[in-house]
Design a protein around this motif. Structure first.
Motif, mmCIF file in Angstrom:
data_model
loop_
_atom_site.group_PDB
_atom_site.id
_atom_site.type_symbol
_atom_site.label_atom_id
_atom_site.label_comp_id
_atom_site.label_asym_id
_atom_site.label_seq_id
_atom_site.Cartn_x
_atom_site.Cartn_y
_atom_site.Cartn_z
ATOM 1 N N SER A 1 0.935 -1.125 0.077
ATOM 2 C CA SER A 1 0.047 0.137 0.216
ATOM 3 C C SER A 1 0.886 1.327 -0.092
ATOM 4 N N GLY A 2 1.848 1.234 0.847
ATOM 5 C CA GLY A 2 2.583 2.481 0.415
ATOM 6 C C GLY A 2 4.086 2.205 -0.924
ATOM 7 N N LYS A 3 4.565 1.502 -1.990
ATOM 8 C CA LYS A 3 4.319 2.036 -2.589
ATOM 9 C C LYS A 3 2.821 2.450 -3.689
ATOM 10 N N LEU A 4 1.926 1.401 -3.392
ATOM 11 C CA LEU A 4 1.061 2.592 -4.135
ATOM 12 C C LEU A 4 0.658 3.942 -3.897
ATOM 13 N N VAL A 5 0.847 4.224 -2.770
ATOM 14 C CA VAL A 5 0.372 5.094 -2.575
ATOM 15 C C VAL A 5 1.415 6.590 -3.448
ATOM 16 N N LYS A 6 2.917 5.878 -3.343
ATOM 17 C CA LYS A 6 3.723 6.281 -4.113
ATOM 18 C C LYS A 6 3.599 6.639 -5.077
ATOM 19 N N LEU A 7 2.870 5.651 -6.351
ATOM 20 C CA LEU A 7 2.497 5.627 -7.766
ATOM 21 C C LEU A 7 0.996 6.047 -8.039
ATOM 22 N N CYS A 8 0.002 6.648 -6.549
ATOM 23 C CA CYS A 8 -0.575 7.267 -7.510
ATOM 24 C C CYS A 8 -0.361 8.764 -7.243
ATOM 25 N N GLU A 9 0.576 8.619 -6.430
ATOM 26 C CA GLU A 9 1.329 10.161 -6.367
ATOM 27 C C GLU A 9 2.017 10.534 -7.216
ATOM 28 N N SER A 10 2.884 9.629 -8.359
ATOM 29 C CA SER A 10 3.824 10.663 -9.344
ATOM 30 C C SER A 10 2.339 9.900 -10.492
ATOM 31 N N LYS A 11 1.877 9.923 -10.632
ATOM 32 C CA LYS A 11 0.960 8.731 -11.995
ATOM 33 C C LYS A 11 -0.585 9.953 -11.573
ATOM 34 N N LEU A 12 -0.992 9.869 -10.631
ATOM 35 C CA LEU A 12 -2.402 11.213 -10.650
ATOM 36 C C LEU A 12 -2.876 12.260 -10.072
ATOM 37 N N SER A 13 -1.733 12.702 -9.729
ATOM 38 C CA SER A 13 -0.999 13.475 -8.044
ATOM 39 C C SER A 13 -2.408 13.616 -6.849
ATOM 40 N N TRP A 14 -2.661 12.239 -6.655
ATOM 41 C CA TRP A 14 -3.193 12.082 -5.544
ATOM 42 C C TRP A 14 -2.297 12.814 -4.152
ATOM 43 N N LYS A 15 -3.131 12.771 -3.215
ATOM 44 C CA LYS A 15 -2.288 12.598 -1.888
ATOM 45 C C LYS A 15 -2.802 11.458 -1.351
ATOM 46 N N LYS A 16 -2.198 11.586 0.005
ATOM 47 C CA LYS A 16 -2.362 9.496 0.839
ATOM 48 C C LYS A 16 -3.514 9.576 0.763
ATOM 49 N N SER A 17 -3.999 10.991 1.301
ATOM 50 C CA SER A 17 -6.014 10.322 2.192
ATOM 51 C C SER A 17 -6.780 10.123 0.844
ATOM 52 N N THR A 18 -6.238 10.312 -0.564
ATOM 53 C CA THR A 18 -7.511 10.422 -1.378
ATOM 54 C C THR A 18 -7.291 8.965 -2.142
ATOM 55 N N THR A 19 -5.737 7.994 -2.027
ATOM 56 C CA THR A 19 -5.846 7.125 -3.058
ATOM 57 C C THR A 19 -6.094 6.229 -1.379
ATOM 58 N N TYR A 20 -6.294 6.456 -0.095
ATOM 59 C CA TYR A 20 -6.694 5.744 0.608
ATOM 60 C C TYR A 20 -7.761 5.062 1.140
ATOM 61 N N THR A 21 -8.407 6.286 0.747
ATOM 62 C CA THR A 21 -10.413 6.272 0.439
ATOM 63 C C THR A 21 -10.884 6.032 -0.615
ATOM 64 N N MET A 22 -10.153 6.066 -1.803
ATOM 65 C CA MET A 22 -10.566 4.928 -2.984
ATOM 66 C C MET A 22 -10.427 3.353 -3.189
ATOM 67 N N LEU A 23 -8.709 3.640 -1.853
ATOM 68 C CA LEU A 23 -8.364 1.731 -1.801
ATOM 69 C C LEU A 23 -9.429 1.491 -1.067
ATOM 70 N N LYS A 24 -10.506 1.981 -0.457
ATOM 71 C CA LYS A 24 -10.930 1.695 0.889
ATOM 72 C C LYS A 24 -12.506 1.260 0.062
ATOM 73 N N LYS A 25 -12.974 2.093 -0.720
ATOM 74 C CA LYS A 25 -13.894 1.749 -1.612
ATOM 75 C C LYS A 25 -13.647 0.665 -2.529
ATOM 76 N N LEU A 26 -12.809 -0.056 -3.575
ATOM 77 C CA LEU A 26 -12.149 -0.713 -4.100
ATOM 78 C C LEU A 26 -12.636 -1.800 -3.425
ATOM 79 N N CYS A 27 -12.365 -1.960 -1.952
ATOM 80 C CA CYS A 27 -11.977 -3.354 -1.106
ATOM 81 C C CYS A 27 -13.454 -3.629 -0.486
ATOM 82 N N GLU A 28 -14.362 -2.048 -0.329
ATOM 83 C CA GLU A 28 -15.907 -2.424 0.074
ATOM 84 C C GLU A 28 -16.771 -3.328 -0.940
#
Length: 76
Positions: free
Chosen positions: A25-52
């Motif tokens: 998940s830490g690497k995913l945060v970095k990938l989303c930051e570099s490719k999508l310009s997302w902050k850590k909180s955005t990545t974890y929010t989206m990850l939670k939705k996809l898990c749900e």
């Protein structure tokens, strides 16, 4: 079946996950930051939705795919 329909931002994140899974998940945060310009909180929010939606799972900080790309694409 509706759980397989993704909004654009979910699909963009899934592209990254499909290309890198299983991914820490830490690497995913970095990938989303570099490719999508997302902050850590955005990545974890989206990850939670996809898990749900049971499209991915996050176990011990490792994100794994539960639904293959082809299954999602066939519902788009």
């Amino acid at each position: 079946m509706d759980d397989l329909l993704l909004c654009e931002s979910e699909y963009r994140m899934m592209d990254i996950i499909w290309d890198n899974a299983p991914v820490e998940s830490g690497k995913l945060v970095k990938l989303c930051e570099s490719k999508l310009s997302w902050k850590k909180s955005t990545t974890y929010t989206m990850l939670k939705k996809l898990c749900e939606k049971k499209i991915v799972q996050n176990v011990d900080s490792v994100v794994a795919v539960l639904v293959p790309r082809q299954d999602i694409q066939s519902h788009e």
